[in-house]
Motif scaffolding. Sequence first.
Motif, PDB file in Angstrom:
ATOM      1  N   THR A  82       0.855  -1.190   0.000  1.00 36.02           N
ATOM      2  CA  THR A  82       0.000   0.000   0.000  1.00 36.02           C
ATOM      3  C   THR A  82       0.889   1.236   0.000  1.00 36.02           C
ATOM      4  N   LEU A  83       0.799   2.037  -1.022  1.00 39.77           N
ATOM      5  CA  LEU A  83       1.641   3.217  -1.158  1.00 39.77           C
ATOM      6  C   LEU A  83       1.207   4.306  -0.180  1.00 39.77           C
ATOM      7  N   PRO A  84       2.112   5.224   0.147  1.00 39.29           N
ATOM      8  CA  PRO A  84       1.770   6.309   1.077  1.00 39.29           C
ATOM      9  C   PRO A  84       0.571   7.121   0.589  1.00 39.29           C
ATOM     10  N   LEU A  85      -0.280   7.481   1.505  1.00 35.66           N
ATOM     11  CA  LEU A  85      -1.455   8.340   1.267  1.00 35.66           C
ATOM     12  C   LEU A  85      -2.528   7.674   0.404  1.00 35.66           C
ATOM     13  N   ALA A  86      -2.396   6.368   0.146  1.00 37.91           N
ATOM     14  CA  ALA A  86      -3.387   5.696  -0.707  1.00 37.91           C
ATOM     15  C   ALA A  86      -4.773   5.728  -0.065  1.00 37.91           C
ATOM     16  N   GLU A  87      -4.844   5.424   1.225  1.00 36.79           N
ATOM     17  CA  GLU A  87      -6.136   5.413   1.897  1.00 36.79           C
ATOM     18  C   GLU A  87      -6.721   6.820   2.009  1.00 36.79           C
ATOM     19  N   ALA A  88      -5.854   7.793   2.257  1.00 30.97           N
ATOM     20  CA  ALA A  88      -6.332   9.169   2.383  1.00 30.97           C
ATOM     21  C   ALA A  88      -6.821   9.720   1.050  1.00 30.97           C
ATOM     22  N   ALA A  89      -6.205   9.262  -0.034  1.00 34.94           N
ATOM     23  CA  ALA A  89      -6.569   9.771  -1.361  1.00 34.94           C
ATOM     24  C   ALA A  89      -7.790   9.078  -1.944  1.00 34.94           C
ATOM     25  N   ARG A  90      -8.225   8.000  -1.299  1.00 37.68           N
ATOM     26  CA  ARG A  90      -9.333   7.222  -1.859  1.00 37.68           C
ATOM     27  C   ARG A  90     -10.599   8.062  -2.029  1.00 37.68           C
ATOM     28  N   GLY A  91     -10.804   9.043  -1.177  1.00 35.32           N
ATOM     29  CA  GLY A  91     -12.016   9.853  -1.250  1.00 35.32           C
ATOM     30  C   GLY A  91     -11.977  10.938  -2.301  1.00 35.32           C
TER      31      GLY A  91
END
Length: 350
Positions: free
Chosen positions: A161-170
Amino acid sequence: MDLNTVLQILDSAVRLMTPLLLACLAGLYSERAGVFDIGLEGKMLMAAFSAATVAALTGNVWLGAAAGLLGALMLSAVHGIASITFRGNQLISGVAINFLASGLTVLLGQKIFGLGGRTPSLTPGAELETQLAPFRAWLTGITGPDGAAALTATPRFGEITLPLAEAARGVPVIGSLYAEVVSGHSILVYVAFAMVPLTWWVLYRTRFGLRLRAVGENPASVDTAGVSVTRLRFAAVAIAGLLCGLAGAYLATGLSAGFVKEMTAGRGFIALAALIFAKWRPWGALGATFLFGLLEAVANRYPNLDLGIVTVPSMFMNALPYILTVIILAGFVGRAIPPRAGGEPYVKER
């Protein structure tokens, strides 16, 4: 077709194009040096078998990947000795490697595991633990019970999982593209993509790359300059072997969970077609292999494609990548000019 479906298809295309891209770059190095290599298929197959076998026996995916590289390098050495040292026909040597790998992987697989030529599944479970038992016993004899107990089976490459992937999902579109398509792949996927600019830099910005391309166009001039043609061609064949090793290791320990008979399924030949489509250029190879991966991803997503007027049958959808291969090789995409000295053994003038 909604955005989620498009993202899933693109994600699948990236995974499916990775072994094609690595094999295509392998062929690029070899053929740029004047050594035609249609044995990409066989080297990928041997690498996949070697990687899956060692990963199943040791529970270590990195040892498996190393074994895959070694297996492909051994076949590359055979191809180099046959076509460079003994000046044999390069096409026949490649065909022989394909047949050798096809038979040898099944024979060794049956001898080692007794599962009809396949390896055990690399997913955690009873089948894998059974294969790991001898390795754990051997490790206990060397390091004691604590060393064997510390062995954690990681026979497959995990997703990163690359950095900020979860944060960028939205974030609409771009964030979803980053989180769903760019992130979440194994390390070999990112290695494959990194190899494209690296290959461009090596071929067009280094002395080694200049000499490599010159060997494929006019080996006599390179020899006149005091540079060993044989050494350069062996180096190119070795690099091709390493890249095929990565492609095979990814097939068995990244894309799939083990080795099965003929699991390369013609990917080596598709990679050659992509290489011709790309006109022997690294960035073109990236686009060509993505096209093949996208077609395979669409075929997997829509086994029977309903176009309203007519429904495209599953057999045609599954054959799409191979149909495109035939079209490319038939020359309908424009004339591609290979390296001028390609396929010709070099005989030094005395």
